[in-house]
Design an enzyme around this catalytic site. Structure first.
Site, mmCIF file in Angstrom:
data_model
loop_
_atom_site.group_PDB
_atom_site.id
_atom_site.type_symbol
_atom_site.label_atom_id
_atom_site.label_comp_id
_atom_site.label_asym_id
_atom_site.label_seq_id
_atom_site.Cartn_x
_atom_site.Cartn_y
_atom_site.Cartn_z
ATOM 1 N N ARG A 1 -2.992 7.676 17.007
ATOM 2 C CA ARG A 1 -4.347 7.875 15.349
ATOM 3 C C ARG A 1 -4.717 8.764 15.381
ATOM 4 O O ARG A 1 -5.610 9.668 16.790
ATOM 5 C CB ARG A 1 -5.301 6.554 14.929
ATOM 6 C CG ARG A 1 -4.702 5.511 14.820
ATOM 7 C CD ARG A 1 -3.348 5.315 13.648
ATOM 8 N NE ARG A 1 -2.555 4.720 13.074
ATOM 9 C CZ ARG A 1 -1.872 3.570 13.786
ATOM 10 N NH1 ARG A 1 -0.784 4.074 14.248
ATOM 11 N NH2 ARG A 1 -1.305 2.330 13.258
ATOM 12 N N TYR B 205 0.712 -1.220 0.283
ATOM 13 C CA TYR B 205 -0.011 -0.148 0.261
ATOM 14 C C TYR B 205 0.795 1.173 0.110
ATOM 15 O O TYR B 205 0.862 2.370 -0.304
ATOM 16 C CB TYR B 205 -0.923 -0.454 1.118
ATOM 17 C CG TYR B 205 -1.930 1.182 1.727
ATOM 18 C CD1 TYR B 205 -2.701 1.104 0.816
ATOM 19 C CD2 TYR B 205 -2.389 1.343 2.380
ATOM 20 C CE1 TYR B 205 -3.677 2.473 0.435
ATOM 21 C CE2 TYR B 205 -2.806 2.955 2.445
ATOM 22 C CZ TYR B 205 -3.782 3.082 1.636
ATOM 23 O OH TYR B 205 -4.837 4.512 1.720
ATOM 24 N N ASP B 206 1.909 1.359 0.564
ATOM 25 C CA ASP B 206 2.893 2.412 0.919
ATOM 26 C C ASP B 206 3.524 2.968 -0.257
ATOM 27 O O ASP B 206 3.190 4.327 -0.399
ATOM 28 C CB ASP B 206 3.127 2.239 2.436
ATOM 29 C CG ASP B 206 2.896 2.301 2.997
ATOM 30 O OD1 ASP B 206 1.477 2.172 3.256
ATOM 31 O OD2 ASP B 206 3.405 1.801 4.394
ATOM 32 N N VAL C 160 -9.884 -0.336 13.859
ATOM 33 C CA VAL C 160 -10.245 -0.083 14.350
ATOM 34 C C VAL C 160 -11.421 0.659 14.834
ATOM 35 O O VAL C 160 -12.085 -0.005 15.733
ATOM 36 C CB VAL C 160 -8.833 0.898 15.239
ATOM 37 C CG1 VAL C 160 -9.281 2.252 14.510
ATOM 38 C CG2 VAL C 160 -8.766 0.664 17.049
ATOM 39 N N ASN D 205 -14.166 -1.783 13.920
ATOM 40 C CA ASN D 205 -13.633 -3.331 14.929
ATOM 41 C C ASN D 205 -14.240 -2.871 15.885
ATOM 42 O O ASN D 205 -15.375 -4.109 17.276
ATOM 43 C CB ASN D 205 -12.281 -3.697 15.409
ATOM 44 C CG ASN D 205 -12.068 -4.276 13.812
ATOM 45 O OD1 ASN D 205 -12.934 -4.827 13.079
ATOM 46 N ND2 ASN D 205 -10.611 -5.287 14.166
ATOM 47 N N TYR E 98 -4.226 -3.758 19.988
ATOM 48 C CA TYR E 98 -2.586 -4.155 18.836
ATOM 49 C C TYR E 98 -1.587 -3.326 19.278
ATOM 50 O O TYR E 98 -2.174 -2.056 19.521
ATOM 51 C CB TYR E 98 -2.520 -4.008 17.750
ATOM 52 C CG TYR E 98 -4.045 -4.895 17.084
ATOM 53 C CD1 TYR E 98 -4.990 -5.989 17.425
ATOM 54 C CD2 TYR E 98 -3.827 -4.899 15.649
ATOM 55 C CE1 TYR E 98 -6.465 -6.305 16.598
ATOM 56 C CE2 TYR E 98 -5.803 -5.096 14.798
ATOM 57 C CZ TYR E 98 -6.314 -5.912 15.300
ATOM 58 O OH TYR E 98 -7.321 -6.632 14.539
ATOM 59 N N PRO F 117 2.358 2.878 12.251
ATOM 60 C CA PRO F 117 3.125 3.234 13.151
ATOM 61 C C PRO F 117 2.239 3.484 14.224
ATOM 62 O O PRO F 117 1.560 3.273 14.756
ATOM 63 C CB PRO F 117 2.425 3.954 11.725
ATOM 64 C CG PRO F 117 2.012 3.645 10.836
ATOM 65 C CD PRO F 117 1.128 2.488 11.220
HETATM 66 N N1 UDP Z 1 -5.817 -1.799 16.132
HETATM 67 C C1 UDP Z 1 -6.426 -2.378 17.322
HETATM 68 N N2 UDP Z 1 -7.273 -3.443 16.770
HETATM 69 C C2 UDP Z 1 -8.321 -3.659 16.415
HETATM 70 C C3 UDP Z 1 -7.917 -2.654 14.840
HETATM 71 C C4 UDP Z 1 -6.635 -1.778 15.210
HETATM 72 O O1 UDP Z 1 -5.792 -1.880 18.012
HETATM 73 O O2 UDP Z 1 -9.155 -4.370 15.916
HETATM 74 C C5 UDP Z 1 -4.864 -0.519 15.794
HETATM 75 C C6 UDP Z 1 -3.971 -0.622 14.790
HETATM 76 O O3 UDP Z 1 -2.900 -1.393 14.573
HETATM 77 C C7 UDP Z 1 -3.156 1.046 14.761
HETATM 78 C C8 UDP Z 1 -4.636 0.931 15.555
HETATM 79 O O4 UDP Z 1 -5.122 0.754 16.000
HETATM 80 O O5 UDP Z 1 -2.418 1.097 15.779
HETATM 81 C C9 UDP Z 1 -4.984 1.857 13.776
HETATM 82 O O6 UDP Z 1 -5.082 1.018 13.099
HETATM 83 P P1 UDP Z 1 -6.455 0.854 11.631
HETATM 84 O O7 UDP Z 1 -6.334 -0.697 10.673
HETATM 85 O O8 UDP Z 1 -7.520 1.541 11.939
HETATM 86 O O9 UDP Z 1 -5.835 2.171 10.464
HETATM 87 P P2 UDP Z 1 -3.691 2.607 9.651
HETATM 88 O O10 UDP Z 1 -4.126 3.690 11.187
HETATM 89 O O11 UDP Z 1 -3.191 1.082 11.003
HETATM 90 O O12 UDP Z 1 -3.752 2.274 8.486
#
Ligand code: UDP
Length: 318
Positions: free
Chosen positions: A212, A146-147, A188, A191, A205, A275
């Protein structure tokens, strides 16, 4: 009547953009191959005489016979779970897809807007991130599909700007949430909301200290509309996002409070290259576009929670 072509029209952001451009008097051609887009997102639009939908994969050669004023390239899996599931499609849509969309823009002399991402900054070494930051990306890590594809898309867009003097603009979009996110897209916001509504543990996680900054979809769409319609922005790049930064463990408690849920919290391994901090510096967007987010996190989340309750608690969770 002005005409805009939007790739990724059935996606979360794409479908909101189609609606906005139609409201603003545009005729919109919407393209999507439903890899991660959802037909339900454009069901109402299909009845609109100012919307024409084409089920199409933009990694194939792209052509429409009508004149176009704007091309917005928004097709791409955007959730980490999705782009890890479709790594090659993700790389194709942000290489071949971008090439074809730029080629069509050149043919039509249309303005081109690229949906880029805060992921071009990778795991950022400076905070908050201004547009001038070059990023810290693992070029062969799992997220690189992606990046690096988005970084390639940006480089290609700038090449068309420099060589063909195309009117291009790049939006670096930070975490965005709102109605029409897929309940199971793995990010996130859906979820945590779905887990809280179902009384299941919220899955953090790592230790949840990563941050964020979350922008509500209507604020983002306003920013993209301004970026697309403002004159004299050729070749420019803008961060679009909300600088309101939260640790993920605090965000879990915000969701628990807003949903009045008694779910517990469970901890899981941090995905590779996740990140640690992310927050946009939006000085440029404020100064040049006169744009900044208006909707607070609780207001936006309540709207999003209400939407998930109405759409997803009856059994269908796509
Ligand atoms: N994350 C989490 N639990 C979840 C989904 C995501 O703790 O069920 C964390 C993930 O590791 C990241 C942040 O939430 O640090 C945002 O994740 P997301 O997948 O929404 O988007 P990203 O900003 O990583 O593209």
């Amino acid at each position: 009547m002005k005409r805009a072509l939007i790739t990724g029209a059935a996606g979360f952001i794409g479908s909101h953009l189609c609606e906005r451009f139609i409201q603003e008097g545009y005729f919109v051609f919407g393209l999507d191959n439903f890899l991660t887009g959802n037909p339900a997102n454009i069901a109402l639009l299909l009845e609109n005489p100012n919307f024409h939908f084409m089920e199409y994969n933009v990694t194939n050669y792209l052509f429409v016979s009508q004149e176009l004023d704007l091309i917005l390239h928004f097709a791409c899996p955007a959730s980490p779970v999705d782009y890890l599931k479709y790594p090659i499609q993700t790389m194709k849509v942000d290489s071949l897809g971008t090439l074809h969309a730029l080629g069509l823009a050149k043919l039509k002399r249309a303005r081109f807007i690229l949906a880029s991402t805060s992921e071009v900054y990778g795991d950022p070494g400076i905070h908050p991130q201004p547009e001038s930051y070059w990023g810290n990306v693992n070029p062969i890590g799992v997220r690189s599909v992606y990046d690096e594809a988005k970084r390639f898309s940006e480089a290609l867009t700038m090449a068309y700007f420099r060589e063909h003097h195309l009117d291009t603009r790049i939006a670096r979009i930070f975490n965005t949430y709102g109605p029409r996110m897929r309940a199971k897209d793995g990010r996130v916001v859906p979820n945590f909301i779905m887990q809280a509504l179902k009384g299941e543990p919220l899955t953090i996680y790592g230790d949840g200290s990563q941050t964020r900054s979350f922008c509500f979809i209507h604020d983002l769409v306003e920013g993209i509309f301004r970026l697309s319609t403002h004159e004299e922005l050729n070749g420019q790049i803008f961060n679009l996002g909300n600088p309101d930064e939260h640790e993920i463990r605090d965000f879990a408690h915000i969701i628990l409070n807003l949903t009045h849920s008694s779910s517990s919290i469970s901890f899981h391994p941090l995905p590779p290259d996740d990140p640690k901090r992310r927050k946009p510096d939006i000085t440029l967007a404020k100064t040049i576009l006169g744009w900044e987010p208006k909707i607070s996190l609780p207001d936006g989340l309540l709207q999003t929670i209400g939407w998930f309750q109405s759409k997803n608690m009856g059994g269908s969770t796509s």
